[in-house]
Scaffold this motif. Structure first.
Motif, PDB file in Angstrom:
ATOM      1  N   MET A   1     -12.477  25.393  17.945  1.00  0.00           N
ATOM      2  CA  MET A   1     -11.662  24.286  17.436  1.00  0.00           C
ATOM      3  C   MET A   1     -10.429  24.846  16.742  1.00  0.00           C
ATOM      4  N   ALA A   2      -9.353  24.069  16.769  1.00  0.00           N
ATOM      5  CA  ALA A   2      -8.105  24.503  16.163  1.00  0.00           C
ATOM      6  C   ALA A   2      -7.375  23.292  15.613  1.00  0.00           C
ATOM      7  N   VAL A   3      -6.400  23.550  14.737  1.00  0.00           N
ATOM      8  CA  VAL A   3      -5.594  22.472  14.175  1.00  0.00           C
ATOM      9  C   VAL A   3      -4.914  21.684  15.293  1.00  0.00           C
ATOM     10  N   SER A   4      -4.564  22.377  16.377  1.00  0.00           N
ATOM     11  CA  SER A   4      -3.884  21.702  17.481  1.00  0.00           C
ATOM     12  C   SER A   4      -4.781  20.678  18.171  1.00  0.00           C
ATOM     13  N   ASP A   5      -6.087  20.697  17.894  1.00  0.00           N
ATOM     14  CA  ASP A   5      -6.984  19.691  18.459  1.00  0.00           C
ATOM     15  C   ASP A   5      -6.919  18.373  17.701  1.00  0.00           C
ATOM     16  N   LEU A   6      -6.454  18.419  16.461  1.00  0.00           N
ATOM     17  CA  LEU A   6      -6.292  17.193  15.676  1.00  0.00           C
ATOM     18  C   LEU A   6      -5.054  16.438  16.139  1.00  0.00           C
ATOM     19  N   ALA A  32       1.320  23.968   9.948  1.00  0.00           N
ATOM     20  CA  ALA A  32      -0.071  24.420   9.989  1.00  0.00           C
ATOM     21  C   ALA A  32      -0.580  24.628  11.412  1.00  0.00           C
ATOM     22  N   GLY A  33       0.239  24.300  12.405  1.00  0.00           N
ATOM     23  CA  GLY A  33      -0.175  24.471  13.789  1.00  0.00           C
ATOM     24  C   GLY A  33      -0.492  23.193  14.525  1.00  0.00           C
ATOM     25  N   GLY A  34      -0.302  22.043  13.861  1.00  0.00           N
ATOM     26  CA  GLY A  34      -0.509  20.764  14.525  1.00  0.00           C
ATOM     27  C   GLY A  34       0.584  20.498  15.546  1.00  0.00           C
ATOM     28  N   THR A  35       0.227  19.793  16.595  1.00  0.00           N
ATOM     29  CA  THR A  35       1.197  19.557  17.668  1.00  0.00           C
ATOM     30  C   THR A  35       1.313  18.096  18.090  1.00  0.00           C
ATOM     31  N   THR A  36       0.271  17.285  17.911  1.00  0.00           N
ATOM     32  CA  THR A  36       0.233  15.969  18.545  1.00  0.00           C
ATOM     33  C   THR A  36       0.383  14.846  17.531  1.00  0.00           C
ATOM     34  N   LEU A  37       1.340  13.945  17.805  1.00  0.00           N
ATOM     35  CA  LEU A  37       1.672  12.833  16.920  1.00  0.00           C
ATOM     36  C   LEU A  37       1.429  11.526  17.663  1.00  0.00           C
ATOM     37  N   ASP A  38       0.693  10.617  17.043  1.00  0.00           N
ATOM     38  CA  ASP A  38       0.325   9.365  17.698  1.00  0.00           C
ATOM     39  C   ASP A  38       0.915   8.175  16.955  1.00  0.00           C
ATOM     40  N   THR A  39       1.611   7.307  17.692  1.00  0.00           N
ATOM     41  CA  THR A  39       2.195   6.119  17.105  1.00  0.00           C
ATOM     42  C   THR A  39       2.126   4.982  18.116  1.00  0.00           C
ATOM     43  N   PRO A 288      -0.410  14.826   0.913  1.00  0.00           N
ATOM     44  CA  PRO A 288      -0.653  16.214   1.325  1.00  0.00           C
ATOM     45  C   PRO A 288      -2.104  16.626   1.149  1.00  0.00           C
ATOM     46  N   GLU A 289      -2.762  16.113   0.099  1.00  0.00           N
ATOM     47  CA  GLU A 289      -4.157  16.478  -0.146  1.00  0.00           C
ATOM     48  C   GLU A 289      -5.058  15.988   0.987  1.00  0.00           C
ATOM     49  N   GLN A 290      -4.835  14.763   1.435  1.00  0.00           N
ATOM     50  CA  GLN A 290      -5.623  14.245   2.550  1.00  0.00           C
ATOM     51  C   GLN A 290      -5.367  15.041   3.824  1.00  0.00           C
ATOM     52  N   ALA A 294      -8.045  17.388   6.176  1.00  0.00           N
ATOM     53  CA  ALA A 294      -8.216  17.232   7.619  1.00  0.00           C
ATOM     54  C   ALA A 294      -7.951  18.543   8.340  1.00  0.00           C
ATOM     55  N   LEU A 295      -6.929  19.259   7.925  1.00  0.00           N
ATOM     56  CA  LEU A 295      -6.613  20.543   8.557  1.00  0.00           C
ATOM     57  C   LEU A 295      -7.760  21.534   8.362  1.00  0.00           C
TER      58      LEU A 295
END
Length: 314
Positions: A1-6, A32-39, A288-290, A294-295
């Motif tokens: 698992m990786a941050v990019s999976d979130l 942090a390595g996240g890539t995917t944004l949902d809107t 940021p704390e939330q 998650a990260l």
């Protein structure tokens, strides 16, 4: 698992979550390595003074403009369907008629400031439109270069399968992502869950079987933490979750969380990410704390015994 999976859920960016905070969360997620944004184009009409959506897309577009080069690092996903015909009145929505979809993708791309949307979702069912027309219209968006990939949300499994059979027969782009809701604890069958008004919005055992047998179909999960109910005493689970199975599952969840030194909600995210099939949770955060919690969940490893205990609780 990786941050990019979130997946970072951007529903309230630009409305309940102000511009400064939204921008900071986007920066932190990508760093942090996240890539995917949902809107979605309807976000968040119910939280807007205008009664119409588009604020989240517009904020993402502004963030992209302020950060040249970041466009190549992120996957942008947006949706069409539930925007009210009359602002502020959700009783009648625009739906999935071909002219609506064609017009809506242009408006979404303009707000986002992009030539191509990476993933475009049919946000809800619209049985007033023949499924053949829905498939053909979404396929056209890929063929003409406005969209790279197609997703389908809040549809029953049989309609997903039929849509992709129609796409195969027509030689057009299939739907390769499915978005529904589920969590570690689940409501009683045949109950109405407050705020979940999509008849086929929940993952079922049939959904899991379908996705398992169709590995090209990704499963995304919205509201995976049930609006914070695992970790916040002021947000109890809705009444339909009140049954013996929830009690037993929560007991095991808290045991595993204690063993890992993690919060229960983090264990839920790790359980979803590492399951079979894997489910990509969409995390909606407003601080940021939330986001950091998650990260951290993406790096959490459940050992085989812990996962087996979590799975076995009923």
């Amino acid at each position: 698992m990786a941050v990019s999976d979130l997946v970072l859920g951007c529903m309230y960016f630009g409305t309940k979550t102000d511009e400064r905070t939204s921008m900071a969360l986007l920066d932190r997620f990508v760093e942090a390595g996240g890539t995917t944004l949902d809107t979605a184009d309807c976000y968040a009409f119910w939280a807007s003074e205008t009664g119409a959506g588009g604020q989240s897309e517009a904020l993402l577009g502004e963030w992209l403009r302020r950060n040249p080069g970041v466009r190549d690092e992120v996957v942008l996903a947006t949706k069409v369907g539930p925007e009210p015909v009359v602002p502020g009145d959700p009783s009648r929505v625009v739906g999935l008629a071909p002219d609506v979809v064609r017009r809506s993708i242009v408006a979404s791309r303009e707000r986002l400031g992009v030539d191509v949307v990476d993933l475009y979702w049919a946000h809800l069912e619209d049985r007033s439109v023949p499924l053949e027309d829905v498939v053909a219209t979404f396929g056209e968006l890929v063929a003409d270069g406005q969209v790279a990939r197609l997703g389908i949300s809040n549809h029953p499994t049989w309609r997903v399968e039929r849509a992709n059979a129609l796409a195969a027969a027509a030689g057009t782009e299939p739907f390769t992502a499915l978005q529904l809701t589920t969590s570690y604890v689940r409501p009683r069958p045949d109950t109405e869950v407050p705020g979940k008004d999509h008849r086929f919005g929940f993952v079922t055992d049939e959904t899991v079987d379908h996705v398992t047998e169709n590995p090209g179909l990704d499963l995304w999960i919205y509201s995976p933490l049930v609006q914070g109910s695992y970790d916040r005493a002021d947000r109890p689970f809705p009444e339909p979750y009140d049954h013996p199975g929830t009690t037993r599952r929560l007991a095991v969840l808290h045991e595993v969380a204690g063993e890992l030194g993690a919060r229960p909600g983090q264990v839920v995210l790790a359980w979803l990410l590492g399951g079979r099939p894997a489910m990509r949770p969409i995390v909606g955060v407003s601080s940021p704390e939330q986001l950091d919690e998650a990260l951290a969940a993406a790096a959490l490893e459940l050992d085989p015994d812990q996962r087996a205990r979590l799975d076995a609780a009923r």
